[in-house]
Design an enzyme around this catalytic site. Structure first.
Site, PDB file in Angstrom:
ATOM      1  N   GLU A  78      11.659   1.629   2.204  1.00  0.00           N
ATOM      2  CA  GLU A  78      11.254   2.754   1.352  1.00  0.00           C
ATOM      3  C   GLU A  78      10.306   3.686   2.097  1.00  0.00           C
ATOM      4  OE1 GLU A  78      11.355  -0.425   0.500  1.00  0.00           O
ATOM      5  OE2 GLU A  78      11.767  -0.707  -1.629  1.00  0.00           O
TER       6      GLU A  78
ATOM      7  N   ARG B 120      -1.465  -6.848  -0.684  1.00  0.00           N
ATOM      8  CA  ARG B 120      -2.136  -6.731  -1.981  1.00  0.00           C
ATOM      9  C   ARG B 120      -3.636  -6.974  -1.903  1.00  0.00           C
ATOM     10  NH1 ARG B 120       1.396 -10.700  -1.245  1.00  0.00           N
ATOM     11  NH2 ARG B 120       0.798 -12.890  -1.460  1.00  0.00           N
TER      12      ARG B 120
ATOM     13  N   LYS C 117      16.000  -7.587  -0.888  1.00  0.00           N
ATOM     14  CA  LYS C 117      16.071  -6.646   0.237  1.00  0.00           C
ATOM     15  C   LYS C 117      17.338  -6.901   1.061  1.00  0.00           C
ATOM     16  CE  LYS C 117      11.061  -6.365   1.027  1.00  0.00           C
ATOM     17  NZ  LYS C 117       9.977  -6.622   1.961  1.00  0.00           N
TER      18      LYS C 117
END
Ligand SMILES: O=P(O)(O)OC[C@H]1O[C@H](O)[C@H](O)[C@@H](O)[C@@H]1O
Length: 526
Positions: free
Chosen positions: A218, A270, A502
């Site tokens: 992405e 994260r 993916k």
């Protein structure tokens, strides 16, 4: 030697299961309830407080949780982590995000460098770069100042930094710290990049390409999207783009960027808001001093997580109560409900932080666990959520533990008095009301209007959402997730569960499909 054992093998867990259940409706009523709210309260850093009066615990439960913390060796496991042991066993990596904001233990050397020095060097480089952008020493090709910054990244390279930017935008505007407007492009849906690109002045925009791995589909696609737009505007992409990545990634040391800043494999996406991943955009948007304050808040809260006394360690206690709710009371979800518009994207960040870390079915040794692990996390800011999904929270068949967050003061301090109260007072009145409504409920002759109560919550309170209190808040949740991973004996620091999708998407794009995958692909026009 640390013992990594499954939760259900611990004696203290067996004892915890036998502790009498607390009747929340009862303990939260009358004078006893008032006393509980005052006592079941732990100070956090930067003026925050963790209040757990409306949780289904009492002194007996708390004793059992203290025993569990000791037997699970939570403090020793945390020490192993910050002293540089390979705690991320799935990827054979150290876990060093705390070191971006301080040094909790010994110096850690990895890849031939002192890691604390590595992180602070990157912070200094970012600070110098941001100062130069702000004072016009670094400009666009025409010698004009950049006014806008756009982060291109996804997952951990988007959610945390975006949530932190939104949390501080109003504060910065009020406190003369607003330097550059920030935008974010994350989704591979072309409408995301298009919408951002048409809403900004591209010629005066600096793009930050953020990808730890440098391989995320992405992000690389959106990079090309932005580069095309820059070229179409007659601009040189290399003069409008910086990179934040790891030194081993394909993006590192490329001529395609004005400059590059680094993080490393020892910081999970994260957990990367306090690394260069959050540092670049936040330093450019608000100035390096604001980012430094944010780190200071996180560091102060990290220090509290060192406390072996559970009642002085809010993250550890929050983690233990969460495990009690998940593994003894059987609750499947947790809602995060900040009564603060600034925290509107904070629940989205916590969804990744918590669910990507603790959504696991095997323990650290790859053996299946036979107890539930991470809960489903969701949330929205209050009072908006009250007019949406609170119906289920109050009267639904599931009990969902709630994590409220509330501040005495608004960030902009621009308020009105309507019907004898300010908007801020209305906001705060609502959160207080909700806690009691959930805990105590209300009888009614009409079952449809009956509130059973007995629905547990906790609240983190503070004076105001500032860079420091935001840092403390972030650290609290990062450490809570870490301690819960220790209790469940899982590795909270890898994310193999995101891989399969993916791989299959790549096959679809390569037209290498059969069966159901082929039909779905055709249905969607690929
Ligand atoms: O920063 P990147 O390497 O581009 O990774 C971006 C994100 O993608 C992956 O799929 C992971 O699920 C996330 O943990 C990560 O934050």
């Amino acid at each position: 030697m640390i013992n990594w054992n499954n939760l259900d093998t611990l004696e203290a867990f067996k004892e915890l299961k036998e502790t009498p259940l607390v009747d929340l409706n009862k303990v939260m009523s009358g004078e006893a309830g008032a006393e509980r709210v005052k006592t079941y309260n732990i100070p956090m850093a930067e003026g925050l407080n963790y209040n757990f009066a409306a949780k289904k615990v009492d002194d007996t439960t708390l004793k059992a949780l203290e025993k569990l913390a000791t037997e699970a060796e939570l403090s020793d496991k945390f020490a192993a982590l910050y002293n540089g042991e390979v705690v991320n066993t799935g990827e054979n990596r150290l876990v060093l995000h705390h070191m971006t904001r301080g040094q909790l233990g010994e110096a850690v050397n990895a890849d031939g460098v002192d890691k604390r020095t590595f992180y602070t060097t990157q912070q200094k480089r970012i600070a110098e770069f941001a100062d130069k952008v702000h004072n016009g020493a670094i400009t666009n090709g025409a010698g004009e100042k950049f006014t806008t910054v756009v982060q291109i990244g996804i997952g951990g390279s988007d959610l945390g930094p975006r949530a932190m930017y939104i949390a501080l935008e109003n504060w910065a505007k009020k406190n003369n710290s607003f330097k550059m407007e920030a935008h974010f492009i994350s989704n591979v849906d072309p409408d995301d990049a298009s919408a951002v690109l048409t809403s900004i002045d591209v010629a005066h925009s600096l793009f930050i390409l953020v990808s730890k791995s440098g391989t995320t589909l992405e992000t690389l696609t959106n990079e090309s999207f932005v580069k095309n737009a820059l070229k179409e505007a007659g601009l040189d992409p290399a003069k409008h783009m910086i990179a934040v990545t790891s030194e081993t990634s394909p993006l590192a040391k490329s001529d395609d960027y004005l400059d590059a800043f680094y993080m490393d494999d020892y910081i999970g996406g994260r957990f990367s808001s306090t690394s260069s991943v959050g540092g670049a955009v936040l330093s450019l948007a608000f100035g390096p001093d604001v980012f430094a304050d944010f780190l200071e808040g996180a560091s102060a809260e990290d220090k509290l997580a060192l406390n072996k006394d559970v009642l002085k360690n809010p993250a550890m206690l929050d983690a233990l109560i969460g495990v009690y709710e998940r593994n003894v009371l059987g609750y499947e979800c947790t809602a995060v409900l900040p009564y603060s518009q600034g925290l509107s994207r904070f629940p989205a960040h916590l969804q990744q932080l918590d669910m990507e870390s603790n959504g696991k079915s095997v323990n650290r040794f790859n053996e299946p666990v036979n107890y539930p692990t991470g809960p489903v996390i969701f949330g929205e800011p209050g009072t908006n959520g009250q007019h949406s999904f609170y119906q289920l929270l109050h009267q639904g068949t599931n009990i969902v533990p709630l994590q409220f967050i509330g501040f005495k003061n608004s960030q902009l301090e621009n308020d009105v008095t309507i019907q004898d109260s300010t908007s801020q007072q209305k906001l705060c009145a609502n959160v207080a009301a909700q806690i009691v409504a959930f805990a105590c409920g209300k009888d009614d002759n009409n079952p449809n209007k009956t509130f059973k109560g007995g629905r547990p919550s906790s609240i983190i309170t503070g004076d105001k959402l500032t860079p420091k209190s935001l840092g403390a808040l972030l650290s609290h949740f990062e450490n809570k997730v870490m301690f819960q991973g220790f209790l469940w004996n899982i590795n909270s620091f890898d994310q193999e569960g995101v891989q399969l999708g993916k791989v299959l998407a790549k096959r679809v794009l390569a037209h290498d499909t059969d069966g159901a995958l082929k039909v779905y692909s055709q249905m969607l026009g690929i």
